[in-house]
Enzyme design. Structure first.
Site, PDB file in Angstrom:
ATOM      1  N   THR A 120       0.832  -1.213   0.000  1.00 28.90           N
ATOM      2  CA  THR A 120       0.000   0.000   0.000  1.00 28.90           C
ATOM      3  C   THR A 120       0.865   1.260   0.000  1.00 28.90           C
ATOM      4  O   THR A 120       0.677   2.169  -0.828  1.00 28.90           O
ATOM      5  CB  THR A 120      -0.901   0.000   1.258  1.00 28.90           C
ATOM      6  OG1 THR A 120      -1.630  -1.222   1.282  1.00 28.90           O
ATOM      7  CG2 THR A 120      -1.849   1.172   1.277  1.00 28.90           C
ATOM      8  N   VAL A 121       1.811   1.340   0.914  1.00 27.94           N
ATOM      9  CA  VAL A 121       2.574   2.587   1.065  1.00 27.94           C
ATOM     10  C   VAL A 121       3.671   2.703  -0.009  1.00 27.94           C
ATOM     11  O   VAL A 121       3.861   3.778  -0.603  1.00 27.94           O
ATOM     12  CB  VAL A 121       3.174   2.708   2.485  1.00 27.94           C
ATOM     13  CG1 VAL A 121       3.854   4.061   2.657  1.00 27.94           C
ATOM     14  CG2 VAL A 121       2.093   2.534   3.546  1.00 27.94           C
TER      15      VAL A 121
ATOM     16  N   VAL B 267       3.830   7.803  12.584  1.00 27.32           N
ATOM     17  CA  VAL B 267       2.812   8.236  13.549  1.00 27.32           C
ATOM     18  C   VAL B 267       1.718   9.006  12.826  1.00 27.32           C
ATOM     19  O   VAL B 267       1.961  10.051  12.218  1.00 27.32           O
ATOM     20  CB  VAL B 267       3.418   9.138  14.649  1.00 27.32           C
ATOM     21  CG1 VAL B 267       2.341   9.514  15.654  1.00 27.32           C
ATOM     22  CG2 VAL B 267       4.574   8.437  15.334  1.00 27.32           C
TER      23      VAL B 267
ATOM     24  N   LYS C 211       2.728   4.288  18.588  1.00 30.47           N
ATOM     25  CA  LYS C 211       2.755   5.690  18.165  1.00 30.47           C
ATOM     26  C   LYS C 211       2.875   6.627  19.368  1.00 30.47           C
ATOM     27  O   LYS C 211       3.589   7.631  19.328  1.00 30.47           O
ATOM     28  CB  LYS C 211       1.494   6.007  17.358  1.00 30.47           C
ATOM     29  CG  LYS C 211       1.411   5.194  16.056  1.00 30.47           C
ATOM     30  CD  LYS C 211       0.018   5.257  15.453  1.00 30.47           C
ATOM     31  CE  LYS C 211      -0.098   4.390  14.203  1.00 30.47           C
ATOM     32  NZ  LYS C 211      -1.482   4.231  13.741  1.00 30.47           N
TER      33      LYS C 211
ATOM     34  N   GLY D  36      -3.554   4.941   4.920  1.00 25.48           N
ATOM     35  CA  GLY D  36      -3.925   4.949   3.508  1.00 25.48           C
ATOM     36  C   GLY D  36      -2.725   5.303   2.640  1.00 25.48           C
ATOM     37  O   GLY D  36      -1.769   5.945   3.099  1.00 25.48           O
TER      38      GLY D  36
HETATM   39  P1  NDP Z   1       1.862  -4.014   2.833  1.00 27.18           P
HETATM   40  O1  NDP Z   1       1.645  -5.313   3.510  1.00 27.18           O
HETATM   41  O2  NDP Z   1       0.822  -3.496   1.921  1.00 27.18           O
HETATM   42  O3  NDP Z   1       3.231  -4.098   2.012  1.00 27.18           O
HETATM   43  C1  NDP Z   1       4.389  -4.668   2.517  1.00 27.18           C
HETATM   44  C2  NDP Z   1       5.379  -4.822   1.397  1.00 27.18           C
HETATM   45  O4  NDP Z   1       6.583  -5.322   1.942  1.00 27.18           O
HETATM   46  C3  NDP Z   1       4.935  -5.804   0.312  1.00 27.18           C
HETATM   47  O5  NDP Z   1       5.248  -5.278  -0.941  1.00 27.18           O
HETATM   48  C4  NDP Z   1       5.776  -7.038   0.570  1.00 27.18           C
HETATM   49  O6  NDP Z   1       6.148  -7.755  -0.604  1.00 27.18           O
HETATM   50  C5  NDP Z   1       7.022  -6.432   1.168  1.00 27.18           C
HETATM   51  N1  NDP Z   1       7.714  -7.351   2.062  1.00 27.18           N
HETATM   52  C6  NDP Z   1       7.243  -7.919   3.184  1.00 27.18           C
HETATM   53  N2  NDP Z   1       8.193  -8.695   3.732  1.00 27.18           N
HETATM   54  C7  NDP Z   1       9.265  -8.593   2.946  1.00 27.18           C
HETATM   55  C8  NDP Z   1      10.563  -9.157   2.976  1.00 27.18           C
HETATM   56  N3  NDP Z   1      10.924  -9.971   3.962  1.00 27.18           N
HETATM   57  N4  NDP Z   1      11.413  -8.843   1.997  1.00 27.18           N
HETATM   58  C9  NDP Z   1      11.040  -8.009   1.000  1.00 27.18           C
HETATM   59  N5  NDP Z   1       9.840  -7.444   0.919  1.00 27.18           N
HETATM   60  C10 NDP Z   1       8.958  -7.727   1.878  1.00 27.18           C
HETATM   61  O7  NDP Z   1       2.209  -2.963   3.965  1.00 27.18           O
HETATM   62  P2  NDP Z   1       1.878  -1.402   3.990  1.00 27.18           P
HETATM   63  O8  NDP Z   1       2.352  -0.779   2.746  1.00 27.18           O
HETATM   64  O9  NDP Z   1       0.479  -1.209   4.419  1.00 27.18           O
HETATM   65  O10 NDP Z   1       2.777  -0.925   5.230  1.00 27.18           O
HETATM   66  C11 NDP Z   1       4.169  -0.736   5.128  1.00 27.18           C
HETATM   67  C12 NDP Z   1       4.667  -0.062   6.391  1.00 27.18           C
HETATM   68  O11 NDP Z   1       4.029   1.194   6.544  1.00 27.18           O
HETATM   69  C13 NDP Z   1       4.361  -0.830   7.688  1.00 27.18           C
HETATM   70  O12 NDP Z   1       5.389  -0.643   8.596  1.00 27.18           O
HETATM   71  C14 NDP Z   1       3.083  -0.166   8.175  1.00 27.18           C
HETATM   72  O13 NDP Z   1       2.900  -0.293   9.573  1.00 27.18           O
HETATM   73  C15 NDP Z   1       3.359   1.264   7.803  1.00 27.18           C
HETATM   74  N6  NDP Z   1       2.190   2.096   7.670  1.00 27.18           N
HETATM   75  C16 NDP Z   1       1.170   1.702   6.859  1.00 27.18           C
HETATM   76  C17 NDP Z   1       0.076   2.502   6.693  1.00 27.18           C
HETATM   77  C18 NDP Z   1      -1.038   2.127   5.803  1.00 27.18           C
HETATM   78  O14 NDP Z   1      -1.988   2.901   5.672  1.00 27.18           O
HETATM   79  N7  NDP Z   1      -0.988   0.980   5.114  1.00 27.18           N
HETATM   80  C19 NDP Z   1      -0.044   3.779   7.433  1.00 27.18           C
HETATM   81  C20 NDP Z   1       1.114   4.128   8.223  1.00 27.18           C
HETATM   82  C21 NDP Z   1       2.173   3.289   8.341  1.00 27.18           C
HETATM   83  P3  NDP Z   1       5.090  -8.472  -1.563  1.00 27.18           P
HETATM   84  O15 NDP Z   1       4.177  -7.387  -2.059  1.00 27.18           O
HETATM   85  O16 NDP Z   1       5.907  -9.054  -2.657  1.00 27.18           O
HETATM   86  O17 NDP Z   1       4.388  -9.474  -0.715  1.00 27.18           O
HETATM   87  N1  HSE Z   2      -3.435   0.233  11.193  1.00 23.98           N
HETATM   88  C1  HSE Z   2      -3.275   1.616  11.464  1.00 23.98           C
HETATM   89  C2  HSE Z   2      -4.594   2.243  11.886  1.00 23.98           C
HETATM   90  C3  HSE Z   2      -2.798   2.375  10.245  1.00 23.98           C
HETATM   91  O1  HSE Z   2      -5.633   1.598  11.827  1.00 23.98           O
HETATM   92  O2  HSE Z   2      -4.556   3.392  12.290  1.00 23.98           O
HETATM   93  C4  HSE Z   2      -1.332   2.461  10.150  1.00 23.98           C
HETATM   94  O3  HSE Z   2      -0.772   3.178  11.209  1.00 23.98           O
END
Ligand code: NDP
Ligand code: HSE
Length: 435
Positions: free
Chosen positions: A14-15, A134, A207, A308
């Site tokens: 996602t991010v 955060v 956070k 998001g």
């Molecule tokens: P996702 O699960 O959507 O994406 C994680 C990505 O990391 C995937 O592309 C995955 O690969 C890759 N990945 C996981 N493990 C490995 C590994 N061992 N080696 C290489 N690649 C790996 O996570 P998000 O994008 O939602 O979140 C990412 C970070 O941002 C997290 O720390 C989350 O807490 C933080 N965050 C997220 C928010 C959100 O709204 N989603 C908001 C704020 C913070 P593959 O796609 O190939 O499986």
């Molecule tokens: N899972 C978190 C929330 C989003 O629901 O606020 C990432 O920090």
């Protein structure tokens, strides 16, 4: 032309894809604000063949996160993998040790290993930034570290988890119970498949610990956060709160209080009753809001989307713009060696009001038993609610709101009642958030 800032992105979920999309969409604007181009040059994820809906042509694919950290053509590694240990931690350590900048959205990583990583960053003159960790798109890390830098901050609190806020506000709107609303949120994709850290308060605690460290200039103390989640909150608690002029929100509160041998830190994440007139009462859905109380600035309120792809990418790229401009600074507002090792405060002496809900057998003498325990522990009752009778001699709910008093008195009353035959389940205590 100024040299570009070259970044390697670890994680294309996602991010990660959100960051690529933002860099493409706002290329010219980002370049102008950064003073030079910010170019993604390499990426890594687990599955090379997954369609991610973004153009990856022209980007080097690193077969491992280790390769990405070692990539000589990357100035900054952007960690968007997630998880406090394992690959994300290894990547963060190796990138900083190699003198590369590290930008991360990973609150679990920073809450558990932030001090170690900040120390590595200092030793290797490598910047570390985590605005997105955060409250997603809300610039609260920069707001505290820079905007409010001239203030002594005494209290930081807020709604730090969007999923639990969504669930509580849907319960409020629909009258449905926790499990039903959570299941619906999962079906609609609002809550993660495993929402454990969201609903049990851990995510908010990550956070809160980060904000407390920045705001109070303290060593981060995630283990010192007392946490309870929202799973025990029932539709009837929300209805009772409504009758009394409150809504229920999961609130993280960090207080810095004076102690005989220096400041003490009290950090808690709990569902709270929030008065209708309080700004946090109007924060609904997946929105986050953070309040910081500064001695000169007064009450500062930061509010916006806590998660998001777009909002989180906005925060990640803001960090990258800072790095491109050479604005680095100390991740926790002070050099690691100057962060205070604050003792944990004992909350027993703190004065406040509570909502207490008892699940009781519907028979004579039950209320007398509860109120006797309150009397013996010195808890004064302001109001009491019991609606209807149990259908088949089963349990009913009795809720009360206490007058202001020391927390230790409520704790004592509950000790006196523990094991009482009239209680059919453990009482639920929800503090009333003070103004
Ligand atoms: P996702 O699960 O959507 O994406 C994680 C990505 O990391 C995937 O592309 C995955 O690969 C890759 N990945 C996981 N493990 C490995 C590994 N061992 N080696 C290489 N690649 C790996 O996570 P998000 O994008 O939602 O979140 C990412 C970070 O941002 C997290 O720390 C989350 O807490 C933080 N965050 C997220 C928010 C959100 O709204 N989603 C908001 C704020 C913070 P593959 O796609 O190939 O499986
Ligand atoms: N899972 C978190 C929330 C989003 O629901 O606020 C990432 O920090």
């Amino acid at each position: 032309m100024a040299e570009p800032l070259r970044i390697g992105i670890a994680g294309l979920g996602t991010v990660g894809t959100g960051v690529l999309h933002l860099l493409e969409t706002n290329r010219a604007l980002v370049r102008a604000r950064a003073g030079r181009p910010i170019e993604a040059v390499a990426v890594s994820a687990r599955d090379r063949n997954k369609d991610r809906g973004v153009d990856l042509s022209g980007l080097r694919w690193a077969d491992s996160l280790h390769d990405l950290a070692a990539d000589k053509d990357c100035d900054v590694v952007v960690e968007l993998v997630g998880g406090s240990e394992g690959d994300a931690l290894d990547l963060a350590r190796s990138a900083l040790s190699a003198g590369k900048g590290l930008v991360t959205a990973n609150k679990a990583l920073i809450a558990h290993h932030g001090l170690e990583l900040a120390g590595l960053a200092e030793r290797h003159s490598a910047p570390l930034k985590f605005e997105a960790a955060v409250a997603g798109g809300i610039p609260v890390v920069a707001g505290l570290r820079e905007g409010a830098a001239a203030n002594a901050i005494e209290r930081i609190y807020g709604i730090l988890n969007g999923t639990s806020n969504y669930v509580l506000s849907e319960m409020e709107a629909s009258g449905a119970d926790f499990a039903d609303v959570l299941a619906e949120a999962q079906a609609k994709g609002y809550a993660e498949a495993d929402p454990a850290f969201d609903v049990d308060g851990t995510d908010a605690a990550h956070k809160l610990a980060i904000l407390a460290a920045i705001g109070f200039g303290a060593r981060i103390d995630f283990d010192g956060v007392a946490v309870s989640g929202i799973a025990e909150v029932r539709a009837s608690d929300i209805a009772h709160a409504r009758t009394l002029g409150f809504v229920i929100r999961l609130v993280g509160v960090a207080d810095c209080e004076a102690g005989p041998s220096g400041s003490r830190l009290l950090q808690r994440v709990r569902p709270c009753l929030v008065p209708d007139h309080h700004p946090l009462a109007h924060v609904t859905g997946a929105t986050n809001a953070v309040v910081a109380e500064g001695d000169f600035a007064g009450r500062l309120l930061f509010q916006g989307a806590g998660a998001g792809a777009g909002p989180t990418a906005s925060a990640v790229v803001a960090d990258l713009i800072d790095l491109a401009r050479g604005r680095t600074g100390h991740p926790f507002s002070l050099p690691v060696g100057e962060l205070a090792a604050m003792e944990r405060a004992d909350p027993g002496h703190r004065v406040g009001r509570d909502y207490i809900r008892f699940t009781v057998a519907d028979r004579p003498g039950v209320l007398a038993e509860i109120t006797a325990a309150m009397r013996d522990a010195g808890v004064s009752i302001e109001s009491l609610i019991q609606h209807g009778r149990a259908q088949d001699g089963g349990e009913v709910l009795v809720a009360m709101v206490t007058h202001e008093g020391e927390e230790r008195c409520v704790t004592r009353a509950l000790e006196l009642l523990s094991g009482a035959s009239s209680l059919t389940a453990a009482p639920l205590v929800l503090p009333i958030l003070r103004d």
